[in-house]
Scaffold this motif. Structure first.
Motif, PDB file in Angstrom:
ATOM      1  N   CYS A 127      -2.608  -6.712  36.467  1.00 30.69           N
ATOM      2  CA  CYS A 127      -1.353  -7.255  37.007  1.00 30.69           C
ATOM      3  C   CYS A 127      -1.420  -7.443  38.514  1.00 30.69           C
ATOM      4  O   CYS A 127      -0.692  -8.245  39.080  1.00 30.69           O
ATOM      5  CB  CYS A 127      -0.179  -6.353  36.642  1.00 30.69           C
ATOM      6  SG  CYS A 127      -0.230  -4.717  37.409  1.00 30.69           S
ATOM      7  N   GLY A 128      -2.300  -6.688  39.172  1.00 36.69           N
ATOM      8  CA  GLY A 128      -2.464  -6.857  40.616  1.00 36.69           C
ATOM      9  C   GLY A 128      -1.435  -6.119  41.453  1.00 36.69           C
ATOM     10  O   GLY A 128      -1.380  -6.286  42.674  1.00 36.69           O
ATOM     11  N   ASN A 129      -0.584  -5.291  40.814  1.00 41.30           N
ATOM     12  CA  ASN A 129       0.417  -4.550  41.587  1.00 41.30           C
ATOM     13  C   ASN A 129      -0.244  -3.680  42.652  1.00 41.30           C
ATOM     14  O   ASN A 129       0.232  -3.588  43.789  1.00 41.30           O
ATOM     15  CB  ASN A 129       1.235  -3.634  40.668  1.00 41.30           C
ATOM     16  CG  ASN A 129       2.195  -4.408  39.785  1.00 41.30           C
ATOM     17  OD1 ASN A 129       2.291  -5.618  39.894  1.00 41.30           O
ATOM     18  ND2 ASN A 129       2.883  -3.712  38.913  1.00 41.30           N
ATOM     19  N   THR A 132      -1.746  -5.764  45.500  1.00 43.17           N
ATOM     20  CA  THR A 132      -0.686  -6.416  46.277  1.00 43.17           C
ATOM     21  C   THR A 132       0.055  -5.410  47.151  1.00 43.17           C
ATOM     22  O   THR A 132       0.410  -5.722  48.288  1.00 43.17           O
ATOM     23  CB  THR A 132       0.317  -7.094  45.321  1.00 43.17           C
ATOM     24  OG1 THR A 132      -0.414  -7.917  44.428  1.00 43.17           O
ATOM     25  CG2 THR A 132       1.311  -7.939  46.074  1.00 43.17           C
ATOM     26  N   GLY A 145      -0.670  -9.895  49.970  1.00 37.54           N
ATOM     27  CA  GLY A 145       0.688  -9.360  49.850  1.00 37.54           C
ATOM     28  C   GLY A 145       1.669 -10.409  49.349  1.00 37.54           C
ATOM     29  O   GLY A 145       2.699 -10.096  48.783  1.00 37.54           O
ATOM     30  N   ALA A 146       1.310 -11.676  49.569  1.00 38.44           N
ATOM     31  CA  ALA A 146       2.221 -12.750  49.197  1.00 38.44           C
ATOM     32  C   ALA A 146       1.916 -13.259  47.799  1.00 38.44           C
ATOM     33  O   ALA A 146       1.912 -14.447  47.556  1.00 38.44           O
ATOM     34  CB  ALA A 146       2.107 -13.872  50.217  1.00 38.44           C
ATOM     35  N   GLY A 147       1.576 -12.387  46.894  1.00 38.58           N
ATOM     36  CA  GLY A 147       1.432 -12.832  45.515  1.00 38.58           C
ATOM     37  C   GLY A 147       0.163 -12.422  44.820  1.00 38.58           C
ATOM     38  O   GLY A 147      -0.160 -12.952  43.770  1.00 38.58           O
ATOM     39  N   GLY A 148      -0.606 -11.502  45.391  1.00 43.91           N
ATOM     40  CA  GLY A 148      -1.741 -10.950  44.660  1.00 43.91           C
ATOM     41  C   GLY A 148      -3.009 -11.769  44.707  1.00 43.91           C
ATOM     42  O   GLY A 148      -4.018 -11.382  44.138  1.00 43.91           O
ATOM     43  N   HIS A 149      -2.985 -12.912  45.405  1.00 43.14           N
ATOM     44  CA  HIS A 149      -4.199 -13.739  45.470  1.00 43.14           C
ATOM     45  C   HIS A 149      -4.982 -13.376  46.721  1.00 43.14           C
ATOM     46  O   HIS A 149      -4.483 -13.504  47.823  1.00 43.14           O
ATOM     47  CB  HIS A 149      -3.809 -15.214  45.506  1.00 43.14           C
ATOM     48  CG  HIS A 149      -4.944 -16.119  45.836  1.00 43.14           C
ATOM     49  ND1 HIS A 149      -5.736 -16.664  44.860  1.00 43.14           N
ATOM     50  CD2 HIS A 149      -5.443 -16.536  47.015  1.00 43.14           C
ATOM     51  CE1 HIS A 149      -6.664 -17.393  45.439  1.00 43.14           C
ATOM     52  NE2 HIS A 149      -6.508 -17.343  46.737  1.00 43.14           N
ATOM     53  N   SER A 150      -6.212 -12.904  46.531  1.00 42.96           N
ATOM     54  CA  SER A 150      -7.001 -12.528  47.694  1.00 42.96           C
ATOM     55  C   SER A 150      -7.928 -13.660  48.095  1.00 42.96           C
ATOM     56  O   SER A 150      -8.590 -14.267  47.257  1.00 42.96           O
ATOM     57  CB  SER A 150      -7.821 -11.286  47.366  1.00 42.96           C
ATOM     58  OG  SER A 150      -8.617 -10.969  48.477  1.00 42.96           O
ATOM     59  N   ARG A 158      -9.460  -5.933  44.422  1.00 48.34           N
ATOM     60  CA  ARG A 158      -8.846  -7.178  43.983  1.00 48.34           C
ATOM     61  C   ARG A 158      -9.111  -7.366  42.498  1.00 48.34           C
ATOM     62  O   ARG A 158      -9.946  -6.677  41.924  1.00 48.34           O
ATOM     63  CB  ARG A 158      -9.358  -8.372  44.800  1.00 48.34           C
ATOM     64  CG  ARG A 158     -10.843  -8.622  44.652  1.00 48.34           C
ATOM     65  CD  ARG A 158     -11.296  -9.805  45.471  1.00 48.34           C
ATOM     66  NE  ARG A 158     -10.697 -11.037  44.990  1.00 48.34           N
ATOM     67  CZ  ARG A 158     -11.107 -12.253  45.383  1.00 48.34           C
ATOM     68  NH1 ARG A 158     -12.063 -12.367  46.274  1.00 48.34           N
ATOM     69  NH2 ARG A 158     -10.539 -13.337  44.899  1.00 48.34           N
ATOM     70  N   VAL A 159      -8.374  -8.309  41.898  1.00 48.34           N
ATOM     71  CA  VAL A 159      -8.489  -8.498  40.448  1.00 48.34           C
ATOM     72  C   VAL A 159      -9.620  -9.485  40.146  1.00 48.34           C
ATOM     73  O   VAL A 159      -9.635 -10.601  40.652  1.00 48.34           O
ATOM     74  CB  VAL A 159      -7.160  -9.001  39.853  1.00 48.34           C
ATOM     75  CG1 VAL A 159      -7.305  -9.232  38.358  1.00 48.34           C
ATOM     76  CG2 VAL A 159      -6.048  -7.997  40.105  1.00 48.34           C
TER      77      VAL A 159
END
Lengths: 205, 429
Positions: A127-129, A132, A145-150, A158-159
């Motif tokens: 989920c990336g919580n 994030t 921080g703005a949505g889990g995308h690194s 990271r996911v």
């Protein structure tokens, strides 16, 4: 029988013995400087590093609580065994007991702590919580921080492939934000404490 | 080769920030996607060619034969049902509606067993909703009612709500209060600030009690409402009233429990009450990737979002009568075309059993729980993986699916177009 009672009275009520017992002149009792009492605050502010709780060998002897003026270590005397490890481990010198702080300074000893991040891939939903919410990740990559995308691989985790993967464990500060953000308890932070000694001046260890 | 900014077609979140690594005609790595996305992109078990049931098993057939036979089945039927549509793109959905009109059939999408009641409630009292971007940037109170995003929409919290840094909520989870309402303590409840556990079927009562409290009539609320204490209800109502911007998300716990669309109506009316104090929105957590798109496409062609019956020559909509489960359960359907969904896994037993009795054709890339019920299965591309097209996110934002690999399978829109053309040939129109 009567003779023996008289013998005892004579033995225990000798004037010399009674005088010594009642008017003894001994040196007054003082606490020696090396005595380790229950840890006391030094007045320096607690930074919530929690080294004290990590190192304490006695269950329930110390915890760190938030009070009106900030974090504060709280000693539970019924549990504390006065080993002094909390005093020695605290990187901010918040506690003192006996000569521990002085000895630590003189001998250049310290505890260093590292953190181990373990992830259970069976529980992780990707989920990336954690990635994030991690405050270190947010500094290293503002996008995460703005949505889990690194956008980079400098982050702690990271996911990848549907599970969170740890890339830079050494950057973890042990705040455990990821642990409390994980709905499935898939991520856990273990603190590893290690004793070290600085090389003495003159080449000795 | 790494393809950036790929859209995940699995759930209604339609995450559009995946990095997909492709080797030849295979996806080998998915970055930033959740476990569901990873399984969707790297999954196997695709049916290699069309199959037709024989008395003893299955035979391979050509696409042309399968399409011809499907057209014949549909033309011969008196009450054909065209069901599914939510995992494919808009072009295929549009073609489905045209086929339904041509054969005077009933066309329904997966909303019928999902958020259909939400649509009925919205038709009654409106939809005070907003895009997920607004929630991310503004919401400081998030309510998840009767849903478990951790399992169904894993990235919802990290992309759009709790953990995402927003323009007006820079500290993300520290600035936000999360309330979870459910009948059981779900994984999502584990990370909630307030968990309201209600008795099964008690949603309507709890919503009514909250409405009364927000309205200033809290004195009528008894000590316990469907297992929830009066104190907790007052506390939650206060959190909601004090919010700068609140967002309610609800799932099938609300739409498919006792009360159905009346529950959703009550939740919308609670949102209405809260808007007397602050800004509050409410949105359904949509399941299939493009289920919102099927509602959109059906609506712009027929005027109705699901359960559309063309048997009268015009579009007729009467959920409860023209919905897929009801038509199957009553046994009035005599042929079915299932596209991009799995009723074998989701429908009640009686409805699924009827699908097995009648000639059912399945257009789906994978062997699913519907395969054992069907007579013919035609494999096709997967929208968002080897076919591009338009899909609608759960908040109604259209997003273009990308094609990340090329396959030998035909697009389902092309298969449906051929079925459509063949039907016209047979009908002589």
């Amino acid at each position: 029988m009567a003779a023996s009672i008289i013998w005892y009275l004579r033995e225990f009520f000798r004037p010399g013995w009674l005088k010594k017992f009642l008017f003894a002149k001994t040196a007054p009792l003082t606490t020696p400087p090396y005595f380790r009492d229950f840890p006391e605050p030094t007045g320096k502010p607690c930074q919530h590093a929690l080294f004290c709780m990590m190192v304490c060998p006695a269950p329930g002897a110390i915890d760190v609580v938030m009070e009106e003026d900030g974090w504060r270590p709280r000693i539970h005397k019924g549990h504390c065994i006065r080993c002094g490890l909390c005093v020695e481990a605290c990187p901010n010198g918040v506690l003192r007991s006996g000569r521990i702080l002085e000895t630590r300074k003189a001998e250049g000893t310290a505890f260093i702590v590292t953190f181990r991040i373990s992830i259970d891939p069976d529980l992780c939903t990707g989920c990336g919580n954690c990635a994030t919410s991690c405050p270190v990740n947010k500094q290293l990559d503002p996008q995460i921080g703005a949505g889990g995308h690194s956008s980079n691989d400098e982050v702690i985790m990271r996911v990848l492939d549907g599970d969170v993967h740890v890339l830079h464990e050494e950057k973890c500060t042990g705040c455990k934000t990821c642990e409390v953000s994980c709905p499935t308890r898939a991520i856990q932070i273990a603190r590893i404490l290690e004793g070290t000694q600085q090389p003495q001046k003159g080449g000795g260890q | 080769m790494i393809i950036k900014d790929v859209v995940c077609p699995f759930c209604g979140c339609l995450c559009d920030d995946l990095d997909v690594e492709v080797e030849g005609q295979k996806v080998i790595k998915v970055q930033n996607g959740c476990a569901l996305a990873e399984a969707k992109f790297t999954g196997s078990g695709r049916l290699p060619a069309p199959i037709r049931r024989t008395p003893t098993g299955w035979d391979d057939v050509s696409y042309d034969d399968a399409i011809r036979e499907t057209a014949e089945i549909l033309v011969a039927a008196d009450r054909p049902l065209l069901y599914g549509w939510s995992s494919t793109h808009g072009d295929a959905q549009s073609m489905g509606v045209h086929i339904a009109e041509l054969i005077g059939g009933v066309i329904d999408n997966t909303s019928t067993v999902c958020h259909g009641p939400s649509i009925l409630a919205i038709q009654e009292v409106g939809h005070p909703g907003c895009t997920l971007g607004q929630v991310k940037n503004r919401a400081d109170v998030i309510v998840y009612w009767g849903c478990n995003p951790t399992e169904a929409h894993p990235r919802h919290m990290s992309r759009y709500t709790t953990f995402a840094t927003g323009f007006f909520v820079p500290e993300a989870q520290k600035d936000r209060t999360v309330i979870v309402v459910d009948t059981r303590r779900t994984e999502s409840a584990e990370i909630a600030d307030e968990f309201i556990r209600i008795e099964r079927g008690g949603d309507y009562e709890v919503l009514s009690a909250l409405r009364a409290i927000v309205r200033g009539k809290g004195n009528v609320v008894p000590k316990m409402v469907a297992g929830v204490s009066r104190e907790q209800l007052f506390r939650v109502a206060e959190i909601c009233k004090k919010a700068k911007f609140g967002a309610i998300f609800f799932g099938l716990g609300l739409t498919m429990s006792a009360g159905k669309y009346k529950n959703v109506r009550n939740a919308i009316e609670l949102t209405d009450e809260l808007n007397r104090h602050t800004k509050f929105t409410i949105s359904p957590l949509r399941g299939h990737g493009n289920v919102y798109g099927s509602n959109e496409v059906f609506t712009w062609i027929t005027g109705y979002p699901y359960a559309v019956d063309f048997s009268r020559g015009i579009a007729f909509y009467n959920p409860g009568e023209t919905t897929a489960v009801d038509i199957l359960r009553r046994g009035e359907c005599d042929a079915a075309l299932i596209v991009a969904s799995d009723p074998g896994a989701h429908f009640p037993h009686a409805a699924a059993a009827h699908l097995a009795k009648i000639p059912t054709v399945l257009i789906d890339p994978h062997m699913t729980a519907t395969t054992p019920l069907c007579r013919i299965q035609i494999p096709c591309t997967i929208a968002g993986i080897d076919a591009e097209g338009t899909a609608y996110r759960m908040d109604g934002v259209p997003i273009r699916y990308r094609k990340v690999i090329t396959s030998s399978y035909p697009d389902d829109a092309d298969i449906l177009k051929k079925i459509h053309d063949r039907i016209r040939e047979v009908q002589g129109s």
